[in-house]
Design an enzyme around this catalytic site. Structure first.
Site, mmCIF file in Angstrom:
data_model
loop_
_atom_site.group_PDB
_atom_site.id
_atom_site.type_symbol
_atom_site.label_atom_id
_atom_site.label_comp_id
_atom_site.label_asym_id
_atom_site.label_seq_id
_atom_site.Cartn_x
_atom_site.Cartn_y
_atom_site.Cartn_z
ATOM 1 N N TYR A 247 0.834 -1.206 0.000
ATOM 2 C CA TYR A 247 0.000 0.000 0.000
ATOM 3 C C TYR A 247 0.865 1.251 0.000
ATOM 4 C CZ TYR A 247 -3.367 3.385 2.020
ATOM 5 O OH TYR A 247 -4.157 4.475 2.281
ATOM 6 N N LYS B 65 1.172 4.136 -2.852
ATOM 7 C CA LYS B 65 0.882 5.529 -2.534
ATOM 8 C C LYS B 65 2.113 6.413 -2.767
ATOM 9 C CE LYS B 65 -3.458 5.394 -1.113
ATOM 10 N NZ LYS B 65 -4.548 6.047 -1.874
#
Length: 252
Positions: A158, A162
């Site tokens: 993640y 990002k």
């Protein structure tokens, strides 16, 4: 900022709950017509009906899976065919499933998390951002995470995705300049349905590590998003703005 976005069209992915829902509501309150896009169409429809009833704006629900390239194309085509324009894009859709250690992460997990958090925002930003350039103006707001600046093993894929979204923010701010501004908001720990499932020690740690002594709420992102969506931030682009209660305060 009532009326500040009157006559504008804003598309919000992941707009049926959490931060995305709060931002969509804030935009509707400011007078914008809004496109609510997320995977579950029925949830989008319920939000759209409520926003139209409460704020008198047009709210369009669209089913959207950010990991699917063709879904980004379809969403962009729908926005442009229904409204003829897009003034504000909020790439908020995201996911960070729990795993049992980095050694257990397989290709399917990696591709799914990377797709939702980076591939979707990339394609949608290109499609709608280019139209904004042609129209002479617009604002793209990416919802990233402070974990992209200091990633932990429990959210590594993640955080990597990002971090790529941060790079996309900076890169497109130059590519689409000077007509379109591109910025990102980086949340810290936020009180959402996902956070409700956190173990007590994780929640307590989030409280202790934040100078403002609380978790964030979705409402905390409405003001920053409105600022970035309007002319109030007309000299701001390519910026990563931490909205984390001061948890990751630093000089650079």
């Amino acid at each position: 900022m009532s009326g500040e976005l009157s006559g504008k069209v804003a598309a919000v992915t992941g707009g049926s709950r959490g931060i995305g829902l709060a931002i969509a509501e804030g935009f509707a309150r400011a007078g914008a017509d809004v496109v609510i896009a997320s995977r579950k169409l029925e949830n989008c429809e319920a939000v759209a009906r409520r926003l139209t009833k409460e704020h008198g704006v047009r709210a369009l629900p669209v089913a959207y899976h950010a990991a699917r390239w063709e879904d980004s194309d379809r969403l962009a085509d729908t926005v442009l065919s229904e409204f003829g324009r897009c003034d504000v894009l909020v790439n908020n859709a995201g996911m960070s499933p729990r795993h049992d250690g980095v050694g257990t992460i397989d290709e399917a997990y990696f591709d799914k998390v990377s797709g939702v958090n980076l591939k979707g925002p990339f394609r949608l930003s290109i499609r709608l951002g280019q139209r904004m350039v042609e129209a002479g103006g617009g604002s793209i707001i990416n919802i990233s995470t402070i974990g992209s600046l200091r990633p932990g093993a429990d959210e590594l894929v993640y955080a990597c995705a990002k971090a790529g979204l941060n790079a996309l923010t900076v890169g497109l701010s130059g590519e689409f300049a000077p007509a379109v501004r591109v910025n990102a908001l980086l949340p810290g720990a936020v009180e959402t349905d996902i956070a409700a499932a956190w173990p007590p020690d994780v929640r307590e740690s989030a409280h202790r590590g934040t100078p403002l002594a609380r978790l964030g709420t979705p409402a905390d992102f409405v003001g920053p998003a409105l600022w970035l969506a309007t002319g109030a931030s007309s000299f701001v682009t390519g910026t990563l703005i931490r909205v984390d209660g001061g948890a990751y305060r630093q000089m650079s």
